[in-house]
Design a protein around this motif. Structure first.
Motif, PDB file in Angstrom:
ATOM      1  N   TYR A  75       0.840  -1.203   0.000  1.00  0.00           N
ATOM      2  CA  TYR A  75       0.000   0.000   0.000  1.00  0.00           C
ATOM      3  C   TYR A  75       0.877   1.257   0.000  1.00  0.00           C
ATOM      4  O   TYR A  75       0.647   2.193  -0.777  1.00  0.00           O
ATOM      5  CB  TYR A  75      -0.906  -0.007   1.231  1.00  0.00           C
ATOM      6  N   ARG A  76       1.882   1.269   0.841  1.00  0.00           N
ATOM      7  CA  ARG A  76       2.759   2.445   0.912  1.00  0.00           C
ATOM      8  C   ARG A  76       3.517   2.669  -0.382  1.00  0.00           C
ATOM      9  O   ARG A  76       3.624   3.810  -0.866  1.00  0.00           O
ATOM     10  CB  ARG A  76       3.720   2.282   2.084  1.00  0.00           C
ATOM     11  N   SER A  77       4.039   1.596  -0.975  1.00  0.00           N
ATOM     12  CA  SER A  77       4.794   1.755  -2.222  1.00  0.00           C
ATOM     13  C   SER A  77       3.870   2.150  -3.372  1.00  0.00           C
ATOM     14  O   SER A  77       4.267   2.919  -4.261  1.00  0.00           O
ATOM     15  CB  SER A  77       5.549   0.466  -2.555  1.00  0.00           C
ATOM     16  N   THR A  78       2.637   1.661  -3.353  1.00  0.00           N
ATOM     17  CA  THR A  78       1.678   2.045  -4.389  1.00  0.00           C
ATOM     18  C   THR A  78       1.343   3.522  -4.281  1.00  0.00           C
ATOM     19  O   THR A  78       1.181   4.212  -5.302  1.00  0.00           O
ATOM     20  CB  THR A  78       0.401   1.195  -4.279  1.00  0.00           C
ATOM     21  N   TRP A  79       1.255   4.030  -3.066  1.00  0.00           N
ATOM     22  CA  TRP A  79       1.004   5.464  -2.879  1.00  0.00           C
ATOM     23  C   TRP A  79       2.145   6.300  -3.460  1.00  0.00           C
ATOM     24  O   TRP A  79       1.898   7.337  -4.089  1.00  0.00           O
ATOM     25  CB  TRP A  79       0.838   5.792  -1.400  1.00  0.00           C
ATOM     26  N   VAL A  80       3.365   5.869  -3.244  1.00  0.00           N
ATOM     27  CA  VAL A  80       4.510   6.619  -3.777  1.00  0.00           C
ATOM     28  C   VAL A  80       4.403   6.725  -5.295  1.00  0.00           C
ATOM     29  O   VAL A  80       4.592   7.800  -5.879  1.00  0.00           O
ATOM     30  CB  VAL A  80       5.835   5.947  -3.364  1.00  0.00           C
ATOM     31  N   ARG A  81       4.077   5.619  -5.934  1.00  0.00           N
ATOM     32  CA  ARG A  81       3.938   5.644  -7.394  1.00  0.00           C
ATOM     33  C   ARG A  81       2.741   6.481  -7.831  1.00  0.00           C
ATOM     34  O   ARG A  81       2.813   7.208  -8.827  1.00  0.00           O
ATOM     35  CB  ARG A  81       3.802   4.213  -7.929  1.00  0.00           C
ATOM     36  N   ALA A  82       1.648   6.378  -7.085  1.00  0.00           N
ATOM     37  CA  ALA A  82       0.444   7.129  -7.452  1.00  0.00           C
ATOM     38  C   ALA A  82       0.700   8.635  -7.380  1.00  0.00           C
ATOM     39  O   ALA A  82       0.294   9.391  -8.274  1.00  0.00           O
ATOM     40  CB  ALA A  82      -0.716   6.747  -6.534  1.00  0.00           C
ATOM     41  N   ARG A  83       1.365   9.076  -6.322  1.00  0.00           N
ATOM     42  CA  ARG A  83       1.631  10.511  -6.160  1.00  0.00           C
ATOM     43  C   ARG A  83       2.568  11.047  -7.245  1.00  0.00           C
ATOM     44  O   ARG A  83       2.538  12.240  -7.554  1.00  0.00           O
ATOM     45  CB  ARG A  83       2.238  10.784  -4.789  1.00  0.00           C
ATOM     46  N   ALA A  84       3.401  10.166  -7.799  1.00  0.00           N
ATOM     47  CA  ALA A  84       4.377  10.595  -8.811  1.00  0.00           C
ATOM     48  C   ALA A  84       3.757  10.735 -10.199  1.00  0.00           C
ATOM     49  O   ALA A  84       4.380  11.312 -11.093  1.00  0.00           O
ATOM     50  CB  ALA A  84       5.539   9.600  -8.868  1.00  0.00           C
ATOM     51  N   SER A  89      -4.532  13.394  -8.541  1.00  0.00           N
ATOM     52  CA  SER A  89      -5.377  14.505  -8.106  1.00  0.00           C
ATOM     53  C   SER A  89      -6.102  14.154  -6.823  1.00  0.00           C
ATOM     54  O   SER A  89      -6.664  13.056  -6.690  1.00  0.00           O
ATOM     55  CB  SER A  89      -6.399  14.851  -9.197  1.00  0.00           C
ATOM     56  N   GLN A  90      -6.087  15.084  -5.892  1.00  0.00           N
ATOM     57  CA  GLN A  90      -6.905  15.013  -4.683  1.00  0.00           C
ATOM     58  C   GLN A  90      -7.436  16.419  -4.432  1.00  0.00           C
ATOM     59  O   GLN A  90      -6.882  17.185  -3.649  1.00  0.00           O
ATOM     60  CB  GLN A  90      -6.098  14.510  -3.477  1.00  0.00           C
ATOM     61  N   PRO A  91      -8.509  16.793  -5.122  1.00  0.00           N
ATOM     62  CA  PRO A  91      -8.983  18.181  -5.049  1.00  0.00           C
ATOM     63  C   PRO A  91      -9.564  18.542  -3.690  1.00  0.00           C
ATOM     64  O   PRO A  91     -10.112  17.694  -2.973  1.00  0.00           O
ATOM     65  CB  PRO A  91     -10.073  18.222  -6.128  1.00  0.00           C
ATOM     66  N   LEU A  92      -9.432  19.810  -3.336  1.00  0.00           N
ATOM     67  CA  LEU A  92     -10.128  20.326  -2.171  1.00  0.00           C
ATOM     68  C   LEU A  92     -11.622  20.368  -2.465  1.00  0.00           C
ATOM     69  O   LEU A  92     -12.040  20.644  -3.591  1.00  0.00           O
ATOM     70  CB  LEU A  92      -9.653  21.743  -1.848  1.00  0.00           C
ATOM     71  N   TYR A  93     -12.417  20.089  -1.449  1.00  0.00           N
ATOM     72  CA  TYR A  93     -13.854  20.257  -1.609  1.00  0.00           C
ATOM     73  C   TYR A  93     -14.180  21.747  -1.741  1.00  0.00           C
ATOM     74  O   TYR A  93     -13.519  22.599  -1.135  1.00  0.00           O
ATOM     75  CB  TYR A  93     -14.596  19.677  -0.405  1.00  0.00           C
ATOM     76  N   ASP A  94     -15.193  22.048  -2.533  1.00  0.00           N
ATOM     77  CA  ASP A  94     -15.641  23.427  -2.662  1.00  0.00           C
ATOM     78  C   ASP A  94     -16.041  23.968  -1.290  1.00  0.00           C
ATOM     79  O   ASP A  94     -16.853  23.363  -0.597  1.00  0.00           O
ATOM     80  CB  ASP A  94     -16.848  23.517  -3.607  1.00  0.00           C
TER      81      ASP A  94
END
Length: 230
Positions: A75-84, A89-94
């Motif tokens: 899970y941690r290594s997948t996050w590293v790749r995802a963020r790269a 995208s992880q948008p702020l809520y309006d």
């Protein structure tokens, strides 16, 4: 400007930031890498906010300790790749940014209590310039995770604010349980991982469906001399 200390303690995922799709996709990929059956979204949403080991254990109840450790690592290594990835995208809520700005302008103290790691928080601040809003930040790396009251208690202690002058704002039942265990008023939001009826059943003092009403409620909050534990 008010002279009385007031503290708004914020969850992040599902409350300020719409991370529903990214968290589920990363969890699914981690399960696949570990050779386990991926969870459905309804299962994933229920564990967001818990410590990673506890979350993975709940999603894979029949897995061995070694399987869970491998899943956590994947899970941690997948996050590293995802963020790269350039399309991450992880948008702020309006309304999230406007609410933080309003609280700061009105003299509120602002804290973060999140299941993210420090690395995850840094990634958030690279996406969204929010760091200057927070007077203290507590996360999964700092001790017991949700629903233990540790993060809320540490935030209050760090800033010298009593439970009766503090609010916990979050989208998950774990946020509500954490806040209530720490004796603070809890405000649930229905646009994240938790359903409104789940937040109500968990004991949220209020449940909001839009940032406009949430912002109004927070700004009109009057501290009380005793906590709201129980």
């Amino acid at each position: 400007m008010m002279t009385e200390l007031r503290l708004a303690i914020w969850d992040v995922d599902g409350t300020l930031v719409d991370s529903r799709e990214s968290i589920h996709n990363v969890m699914v990929e981690a399960f696949r890498q570990s050779g386990l059956t991926p969870p459905e979204y309804d299962a994933t949403r229920r564990i967001v906010g818990l410590s990673l080991h506890e979350a993975c254990g709940q999603l894979a109840p029949g897995a061995s300790e070694d399987d869970i450790e491998r899943l956590v690592t994947d899970y941690r290594s997948t996050w590293v790749r995802a963020r790269a990835r350039p399309d991450f995208s992880q948008p702020l809520y309006d309304g999230a940014l406007e609410t933080l700005e309003s609280l700061r302008n009105e003299g509120w103290l602002i804290a973060m209590a999140t299941g993210k790691t420090r690395r995850g928080i840094q990634s958030l601040f690279e996406l969204h310039k929010l760091e200057h809003f927070f007077d203290t930040i507590w996360c999964a790396d700092d001790g017991p995770g949700k629903p233990h009251p540790h993060m809320v208690e540490q935030a209050m202690d760090a800033l010298g604010v009593e439970p009766g002058a503090s609010l916990m704002i979050g989208d998950a039942i774990h946020d509500i349980a954490m806040g209530r265990a720490a004796g603070v008023r809890t405000l649930g939001v229905s646009w994240g991982f938790g359903a409104a009826h789940e937040l109500e059943e968990a004991g949220a003092h209020e449940v909001h469906h839009a940032f406009d009403t949430l912002r109004g409620s927070v700004l009109n909050f009057n501290p009380v001399s005793k906590d709201t534990r129980g």
